[in-house]
Every structure is written in structure tokens, then in C-alpha cells.
Design a protein around this motif. Structure first.
Motif, PDB file in Angstrom:
ATOM      1  N   VAL A  50       0.816  -1.330  -0.179  1.00  0.00           N
ATOM      2  CA  VAL A  50       0.075   0.349   0.239  1.00  0.00           C
ATOM      3  C   VAL A  50       1.083   1.137   0.308  1.00  0.00           C
ATOM      4  O   VAL A  50       1.974   1.180   0.875  1.00  0.00           O
ATOM      5  CB  VAL A  50      -1.273   0.173   1.046  1.00  0.00           C
ATOM      6  N   LEU A  51       0.306   2.415  -0.252  1.00  0.00           N
ATOM      7  CA  LEU A  51       0.707   3.657  -0.702  1.00  0.00           C
ATOM      8  C   LEU A  51       0.125   4.387   0.144  1.00  0.00           C
ATOM      9  O   LEU A  51      -1.174   4.575  -0.113  1.00  0.00           O
ATOM     10  CB  LEU A  51       1.104   4.344  -1.556  1.00  0.00           C
ATOM     11  N   CYS A  52       0.576   5.558   1.146  1.00  0.00           N
ATOM     12  CA  CYS A  52      -0.262   6.404   2.020  1.00  0.00           C
ATOM     13  C   CYS A  52      -0.649   7.710   1.054  1.00  0.00           C
ATOM     14  O   CYS A  52      -0.062   7.869   0.166  1.00  0.00           O
ATOM     15  CB  CYS A  52      -0.093   7.100   3.431  1.00  0.00           C
ATOM     16  N   SER A  53      -1.490   8.142   1.089  1.00  0.00           N
ATOM     17  CA  SER A  53      -2.529   9.440   0.131  1.00  0.00           C
ATOM     18  C   SER A  53      -0.990  10.465  -0.368  1.00  0.00           C
ATOM     19  O   SER A  53      -1.068  11.082  -0.810  1.00  0.00           O
ATOM     20  CB  SER A  53      -3.073  10.469   1.094  1.00  0.00           C
ATOM     21  N   HIS A  54       0.068  10.049   0.700  1.00  0.00           N
ATOM     22  CA  HIS A  54       1.162  11.523   0.693  1.00  0.00           C
ATOM     23  C   HIS A  54       2.286  10.296  -0.495  1.00  0.00           C
ATOM     24  O   HIS A  54       2.869  11.780  -1.513  1.00  0.00           O
ATOM     25  CB  HIS A  54       1.607  11.394   1.971  1.00  0.00           C
ATOM     26  N   HIS A  55       2.019   9.977  -0.801  1.00  0.00           N
ATOM     27  CA  HIS A  55       2.831   8.920  -1.574  1.00  0.00           C
ATOM     28  C   HIS A  55       1.399   8.567  -2.945  1.00  0.00           C
ATOM     29  O   HIS A  55       2.526   7.895  -3.652  1.00  0.00           O
ATOM     30  CB  HIS A  55       3.831   7.923  -1.381  1.00  0.00           C
ATOM     31  N   PHE A  56       1.033   8.055  -3.523  1.00  0.00           N
ATOM     32  CA  PHE A  56      -0.101   8.291  -4.567  1.00  0.00           C
ATOM     33  C   PHE A  56       1.052   8.612  -6.114  1.00  0.00           C
ATOM     34  O   PHE A  56       0.487   7.925  -6.512  1.00  0.00           O
ATOM     35  CB  PHE A  56      -1.596   9.176  -4.063  1.00  0.00           C
ATOM     36  N   HIS A  57       0.988   9.665  -5.650  1.00  0.00           N
ATOM     37  CA  HIS A  57       2.216  10.286  -7.055  1.00  0.00           C
ATOM     38  C   HIS A  57       2.958   9.317  -7.170  1.00  0.00           C
ATOM     39  O   HIS A  57       3.787   8.818  -8.728  1.00  0.00           O
ATOM     40  CB  HIS A  57       2.722  11.168  -6.895  1.00  0.00           C
TER      41      HIS A  57
END
Length: 286
Positions: free
Chosen positions: A195-202
Motif C-alpha cells: 500500500v501507499l499512503c495519500s502522500h505518496h499516491f503520486h
């Protein structure tokens, strides 16, 4: 003297045969995984045994009327059997006791489909003759939970998540693969195998864009067992997202497509078509 020797030898051979027969006769717990007809009236039955792993048993004349083992060899039935378990080749059954037939599962087309799928999945996960008490218990608990009226779809999802490690799949659903944050919402990245957190969706433009609730519940399902389903209530849209996420994990990492799973997918399609038809009918009536 020769006659005496022959007589003693004969007695010894009889004793040896009786001893071998006694040693080969075993009592064991088992779940019926599959049954198929062999020739006209015989059958080959695959049992998942607690003590000896998965084994194939030959049953003579099973399809004759009033066969003593017939009721104990229905799919998914759990029984204590007595029989001969061979190291190689087919094994044989003699008798059974303490049989539990899951009547609701047999009578309900949806429950039957779910039970068939998890049985097939457990069969695909480990080799025959490999003893695995943990998997045996997981399968039995899942069948019992469905029989007792728990949410069968969620039970299957829990079973699927608990099965992943048997296929060597260990997705990281607890923390962001980039920064280690455990703060949700998360999205799943095949590129990072977690998973990725919202800060690293990019970091992954091709991330799954899945409903965060699917990841939350999938992570939860890794930690619980089927009998705990009664404490969980999940919205329909979240159930759909969970199903899509688990399907993705199996398609991406496991790579097996069972006929029983395809049948379940078809059931969902039938439900969708039926719902759309009912909505259109309601609108036209209004």
C-alpha cells in the motif's frame, strides 16, 4: 518334521497378516473435497484428512442403493472414518461415525457454490499427503460458519486472505511502502507490492485506485477467523470493493482460475442483471 515346520510357518504368516492388517486400519477425521464416479457403480473420493493430508479413496459400489458410506461421502461432509491409508496409490474406507452433513449448504445454491470454491482452493494450495492441521481447521471452521448462517461472502473473503501465504503471497497492507506511515487512507500499488499512503499516491500513477475500505477489511481478514464474522457488518458497496481487491490479488500474484470461482462470478452477474431488470420494471410501472 517338515509337516510341523510348515504348520508353524503357516501360523506365523497368518499372525503377520493379522498384525499388518491391524496396523494399516486407521481412524481419522476428514472433510469430503470431491467425489467422482468410477466405472458404473464405484467412486473415487478425495478426502482432506486431519492426520494424513489429502488422500484419494476408492469406494466399491458406492452408487448402489443403501450403501453404508453414502451419507458420509456427500461433498463437504465432515466425519470420523475408519479405513486403510496407503503410502502410495488409492486408500480404502471401511466405516464412519460422528458424521456432520451441512444440510443448509447442500440446499442453498449460493452456499453450495461458496463451499465448493473454498474446498477447491484448499485442494489447490497444498500437495496431496501433506499434513496441514491449520488449513484443515480453517476449512472446517468456514463450512461451519456458513452452515450457522454467518455472512457467506465475508467468510469466503476471510478464507481467501488467509490462504494467500500458502501460495507464497504476502502483500504489505499495514504501512506505506515508501515512508512506513500507518495513517490511512491507503491505495494498493502492484509496483511496490503493497500500500501507499495519500502522500505518496503520486509514486505510482498506475496504483489500483481501490476503495480504501477494501484494503482496511482485507488487512483485518488476515487477522481473524471465520467464526468471528458475526461481529462484522459491511455495507454492500464495501463488499463489492473487497471482492474486487481480493480478485486483483489472486489474479496478480496467485495466477489460478478455478471453475468454481468463475461460477461465483457468474452468480454476481446474474444478480446484477436481475437488479437492473427490476429497477427498469419499477420505473416503467411508475
Amino acid at each position: 518334521m517338515i509337516g510341523v515346520t510348515d504348520q508353524r510357518t503357516s501360523k506365523i504368516m497368518v499372525t503377520v497378516r493379522k498384525t499388518m492388517s491391524k496396523e494399516q486400519s486407521k481412524t481419522f477425521e476428514a472433510i469430503v473435497i470431491s467425489l467422482r464416479k468410477h466405472k458404473e457403480k464405484d467412486a473415487l473420493v478425495k478426502l482432506f484428512t486431519l492426520e494424513h493430508g489429502k488422500r484419494m479413496f476408492f469406494i466399491r459400489n458406492l452408487f448402489k442403493a443403501n450403501h453404508s458410506l453414502k451419507s458420509a461421502l456427500l461433498p463437504f461432509t465432515y466425519s470420523t472414518f475408519e479405513g486403510t491409508v496407503q503410502a502410495d496409490g488409492l486408500s480404502f474406507l471401511r466405516d464412519y461415525k460422528d458424521s456432520r452433513n451441512f444440510r443448509k449448504i447442500h440446499e442453498d445454491i449460493y452456499l453450495n457454490a461458496y463451499a465448493t470454491y473454498i474446498s477447491n482452493l484448499s485442494d489447490a494450495a497444498i500437495e496431496d499427503r501433506v499434513i496441514n492441521r491449520e488449513l484443515f481447521t480453517l476449512l472446517l471452521d468456514s463450512l461451519e460458519a456458513m452452515e450457522e448462517g454467518q455472512d457467506a461472502e465475508i467468510i469466503v473473503n476471510i478464507f481467501e486472505m488467509n490462504m494467500l501465504h500458502y501460495f507464497g503471497v504476502h502483500p504489505d497492507l499495514a504501512s506505506c511502502r515508501v515512508c512506513g506511515s500507518q495513517v490511512e487512507p491507503f491505495d494498493y500499488s502492484a509496483r511496490f507490492s503493497g500500500v501507499l499512503c495519500s502522500h505518496h499516491f503520486h509514486e505510482d500513477p498506475n496504483r489500483l485506485h481501490i476503495n480504501p475500505a477494501a484494503i482496511y477489511f482485507a488487512r483485518l481478514f488476515l487477522k481473524i477467523k471465520p467464526h468471528q464474522v458475526k461481529d462484522i457488518t459491511i455495507k454492500a458497496e464495501n463488499k463489492k470493493a473487497i471482492r474486487e481487491f481480493i480478485d486483483f490479488l489472486y489474479d496478480e500474484y496467485v495466477g489460478i482460475r478455478l471453475k468454481s470461482k468463475s461460477y461465483i462470478d457468474q452468480m454476481y452477474e446474474w444478480e446484477k442483471i436481475l437488479e437492473e431488470t427490476l429497477v427498469k420494471k419499477k420505473e416503467s410501472d411508475e
